[in-house]
Scaffold this active site. Structure first.
Site, PDB file in Angstrom:
ATOM      1  N   GLY A  14       0.788  -1.240   0.000  1.00 26.63           N
ATOM      2  CA  GLY A  14       0.000   0.000   0.000  1.00 26.63           C
ATOM      3  C   GLY A  14       0.811   1.277   0.000  1.00 26.63           C
ATOM      4  O   GLY A  14       0.253   2.361  -0.160  1.00 26.63           O
ATOM      5  N   TYR A 157       7.805 -13.653 -13.323  1.00 26.18           N
ATOM      6  CA  TYR A 157       6.677 -12.751 -13.058  1.00 26.18           C
ATOM      7  C   TYR A 157       5.397 -13.276 -13.723  1.00 26.18           C
ATOM      8  O   TYR A 157       4.331 -13.316 -13.096  1.00 26.18           O
ATOM      9  CB  TYR A 157       7.052 -11.365 -13.585  1.00 26.18           C
ATOM     10  CG  TYR A 157       6.040 -10.279 -13.320  1.00 26.18           C
ATOM     11  CD1 TYR A 157       5.940  -9.681 -12.068  1.00 26.18           C
ATOM     12  CD2 TYR A 157       5.196  -9.829 -14.332  1.00 26.18           C
ATOM     13  CE1 TYR A 157       5.025  -8.664 -11.843  1.00 26.18           C
ATOM     14  CE2 TYR A 157       4.287  -8.818 -14.109  1.00 26.18           C
ATOM     15  CZ  TYR A 157       4.200  -8.232 -12.862  1.00 26.18           C
ATOM     16  OH  TYR A 157       3.290  -7.224 -12.638  1.00 26.18           O
ATOM     17  N   LYS A 161       1.926 -14.374 -11.898  1.00 30.04           N
ATOM     18  CA  LYS A 161       0.672 -13.661 -12.166  1.00 30.04           C
ATOM     19  C   LYS A 161      -0.380 -14.586 -12.773  1.00 30.04           C
ATOM     20  O   LYS A 161      -1.575 -14.396 -12.573  1.00 30.04           O
ATOM     21  CB  LYS A 161       0.943 -12.450 -13.070  1.00 30.04           C
ATOM     22  CG  LYS A 161       1.811 -11.378 -12.395  1.00 30.04           C
ATOM     23  CD  LYS A 161       1.114 -10.806 -11.168  1.00 30.04           C
ATOM     24  CE  LYS A 161       1.888  -9.729 -10.478  1.00 30.04           C
ATOM     25  NZ  LYS A 161       1.186  -9.174  -9.312  1.00 30.04           N
ATOM     26  N   ILE A 190       1.153   0.584 -16.339  1.00 33.11           N
ATOM     27  CA  ILE A 190       0.609   1.608 -15.438  1.00 33.11           C
ATOM     28  C   ILE A 190       1.788   2.447 -14.933  1.00 33.11           C
ATOM     29  O   ILE A 190       2.825   1.881 -14.545  1.00 33.11           O
ATOM     30  CB  ILE A 190      -0.132   0.960 -14.238  1.00 33.11           C
ATOM     31  CG1 ILE A 190      -1.180  -0.073 -14.716  1.00 33.11           C
ATOM     32  CG2 ILE A 190      -0.753   2.022 -13.344  1.00 33.11           C
ATOM     33  CD1 ILE A 190      -2.305   0.465 -15.581  1.00 33.11           C
TER      34      ILE A 190
HETATM   35  P1  NAP Z   1       5.259  -0.537  -7.073  1.00 34.14           P
HETATM   36  O1  NAP Z   1       4.963   0.884  -7.421  1.00 34.14           O
HETATM   37  O2  NAP Z   1       6.618  -1.078  -7.342  1.00 34.14           O
HETATM   38  O3  NAP Z   1       4.879  -0.761  -5.528  1.00 34.14           O
HETATM   39  C1  NAP Z   1       5.014  -2.042  -4.987  1.00 34.14           C
HETATM   40  C2  NAP Z   1       4.451  -2.057  -3.585  1.00 34.14           C
HETATM   41  O4  NAP Z   1       4.556  -3.392  -3.074  1.00 34.14           O
HETATM   42  C3  NAP Z   1       5.214  -1.159  -2.619  1.00 34.14           C
HETATM   43  O5  NAP Z   1       4.306  -0.626  -1.697  1.00 34.14           O
HETATM   44  C4  NAP Z   1       6.174  -2.140  -1.931  1.00 34.14           C
HETATM   45  O6  NAP Z   1       6.584  -1.755  -0.624  1.00 34.14           O
HETATM   46  C5  NAP Z   1       5.272  -3.364  -1.839  1.00 34.14           C
HETATM   47  N1  NAP Z   1       6.013  -4.607  -1.673  1.00 34.14           N
HETATM   48  C6  NAP Z   1       6.952  -5.144  -2.494  1.00 34.14           C
HETATM   49  N2  NAP Z   1       7.400  -6.302  -1.988  1.00 34.14           N
HETATM   50  C7  NAP Z   1       6.720  -6.498  -0.830  1.00 34.14           C
HETATM   51  C8  NAP Z   1       6.736  -7.517   0.157  1.00 34.14           C
HETATM   52  N3  NAP Z   1       7.550  -8.587   0.060  1.00 34.14           N
HETATM   53  N4  NAP Z   1       5.921  -7.407   1.228  1.00 34.14           N
HETATM   54  C9  NAP Z   1       5.095  -6.322   1.355  1.00 34.14           C
HETATM   55  N5  NAP Z   1       5.027  -5.337   0.449  1.00 34.14           N
HETATM   56  C10 NAP Z   1       5.837  -5.427  -0.633  1.00 34.14           C
HETATM   57  O7  NAP Z   1       4.251  -1.542  -7.828  1.00 34.14           O
HETATM   58  P2  NAP Z   1       2.923  -1.210  -8.677  1.00 34.14           P
HETATM   59  O8  NAP Z   1       3.340  -0.862 -10.046  1.00 34.14           O
HETATM   60  O9  NAP Z   1       2.024  -0.337  -7.914  1.00 34.14           O
HETATM   61  O10 NAP Z   1       2.292  -2.682  -8.752  1.00 34.14           O
HETATM   62  C11 NAP Z   1       1.269  -3.099  -7.854  1.00 34.14           C
HETATM   63  C12 NAP Z   1       0.785  -4.477  -8.292  1.00 34.14           C
HETATM   64  O11 NAP Z   1       0.244  -4.383  -9.607  1.00 34.14           O
HETATM   65  C13 NAP Z   1       1.893  -5.520  -8.351  1.00 34.14           C
HETATM   66  O12 NAP Z   1       1.396  -6.753  -7.916  1.00 34.14           O
HETATM   67  C14 NAP Z   1       2.249  -5.567  -9.812  1.00 34.14           C
HETATM   68  O13 NAP Z   1       2.783  -6.809 -10.175  1.00 34.14           O
HETATM   69  C15 NAP Z   1       0.893  -5.304 -10.447  1.00 34.14           C
HETATM   70  N6  NAP Z   1       1.012  -4.767 -11.796  1.00 34.14           N
HETATM   71  C16 NAP Z   1       1.622  -3.557 -12.036  1.00 34.14           C
HETATM   72  C17 NAP Z   1       1.722  -3.093 -13.339  1.00 34.14           C
HETATM   73  C18 NAP Z   1       2.373  -1.779 -13.699  1.00 34.14           C
HETATM   74  O14 NAP Z   1       2.514  -1.489 -14.898  1.00 34.14           O
HETATM   75  N7  NAP Z   1       2.755  -0.938 -12.744  1.00 34.14           N
HETATM   76  C19 NAP Z   1       1.205  -3.859 -14.397  1.00 34.14           C
HETATM   77  C20 NAP Z   1       0.603  -5.076 -14.109  1.00 34.14           C
HETATM   78  C21 NAP Z   1       0.499  -5.526 -12.802  1.00 34.14           C
HETATM   79  P3  NAP Z   1       7.887  -0.794  -0.402  1.00 34.14           P
HETATM   80  O15 NAP Z   1       7.458   0.556  -0.872  1.00 34.14           O
HETATM   81  O16 NAP Z   1       8.157  -0.827   1.040  1.00 34.14           O
HETATM   82  O17 NAP Z   1       8.981  -1.369  -1.268  1.00 34.14           O
END
Ligand code: NAP
Length: 249
Positions: A14, A157, A161, A190
């Site tokens: 979050g 990954y 997923k 995103i």
């Molecule tokens: P992000 O900006 O990199 O943020 C990741 C978040 O997950 C951060 O709050 C991080 O905490 C937390 N996190 C990582 N490892 C963790 C762990 N072991 N335990 C608890 N928290 C953890 O990622 P995002 O782009 O928002 O992605 C969110 C989700 O959407 C992910 O599951 C990703 O695979 C999925 N997704 C994203 C995209 C995209 O284009 N961005 C596309 C498809 C799917 P810290 O801040 O403390 O590191």
């Protein structure tokens, strides 16, 4: 003392990106929100402050590694003691460790599967019994278009997923008759830290392959998640909703 009219949501990952926007959207919609993150204390504290100030909900971040089952269980127990039973769980914690398979090391494979897939299992395992007893609950797990179609250099990954999709559909079948809904959201590109590492050429190529000619925002994904956990989505379960600007057409 908890107010029984309040609804309670859990959000993993979050502190940043899609998870952060989801915490804000759910606080806006009247949920008290407990979120977890892995290391970024500063982002977590700033989110608590801004969401409490803007929406008046209880919002609390805890540093918990979703790959660690015991820590997840302890976090959820403490949350339920403090806020009351969990009505909605959103698993957004996720990481990438990209490499072609011929170069991938075991650590890159393990870290991604442990965080992305085991993390979802740990959270759902800890909340689902309570939801079944109360005959109420909504779960949204973050998958990806990479989990639906596969993405080169991301076998780890993509596998994690795709696993989330199978897991979510199976859990939807198991728990539907207990009034629980389980859905997966599969975003395309995103604008978050996760895609910030792309170089200019890769970014340009990506945008050119998206019919809507832009990346999505974390807020757009969060609004879909907020809809899915709401009563407006009362007849949606087992779905995999893509939010990708048409990249997979
Ligand atoms: P992000 O900006 O990199 O943020 C990741 C978040 O997950 C951060 O709050 C991080 O905490 C937390 N996190 C990582 N490892 C963790 C762990 N072991 N335990 C608890 N928290 C953890 O990622 P995002 O782009 O928002 O992605 C969110 C989700 O959407 C992910 O599951 C990703 O695979 C999925 N997704 C994203 C995209 C995209 O284009 N961005 C596309 C498809 C799917 P810290 O801040 O403390 O590191």
């Amino acid at each position: 003392m908890t107010d029984s009219t309040r609804r309670v949501a859990l959000v993993t990952g979050g502190s940043r990106g899609i998870g952060r926007a989801t915490v804000r959207a759910l606080a806006r919609d009247g949920f008290d929100v407990a979120f977890c993150y892995r290391s970024d204390d500063q982002s977590a504290r700033s989110l608590e402050k801004e969401a409490r100030g803007e929406f008046g909900s209880e919002v609390e971040g805890t540093c918990v590694d979703v790959a660690d089952a015991a820590s997840v269980r302890a976090w959820i127990e403490t949350t339920e003691e403090r806020f009351g039973p969990v009505d909605a769980a959103v698993t957004a914690a996720g990481i990438t460790r990209d490499n072609p398979l011929v170069l991938m090391d075991d650590e890159q494979w393990r870290q991604v599967v442990d965080t992305n897939l085991d993390g979802v299992y740990h959270v759902c395992r800890a909340v689902v019994f309570g939801m079944m007893k109360r005959r109420r609950g909504a779960i949204v797990n973050l998958s990806s278009v990479a989990g639906v179609y596969g993405h080169g250099t991301q076998t780890n990954y993509s596998a994690s997923k795709a696993g989330i999709i199978g897991f979510s559909r199976a859990l939807a079948k198991e728990t539907g008759r207990a009034g629980i809904r389980v859905n997966a959201v599969a975003p395309g590109f995103i604008e978050t830290d996760m895609v910030a590492a792309m170089n200019d050429k890769a970014r340009k190529d990506a945008v050119n392959s998206i019919p809507l000619r832009r990346m999505g925002t974390a807020e757009e994904v969060a609004d879909l998640i907020a809809y899915l956990v709401s009563e407006r989505a009362a007849y949606i379960t087992g779905a995999v909703l893509q939010i990708d600007g048409g990249i997979t057409i």
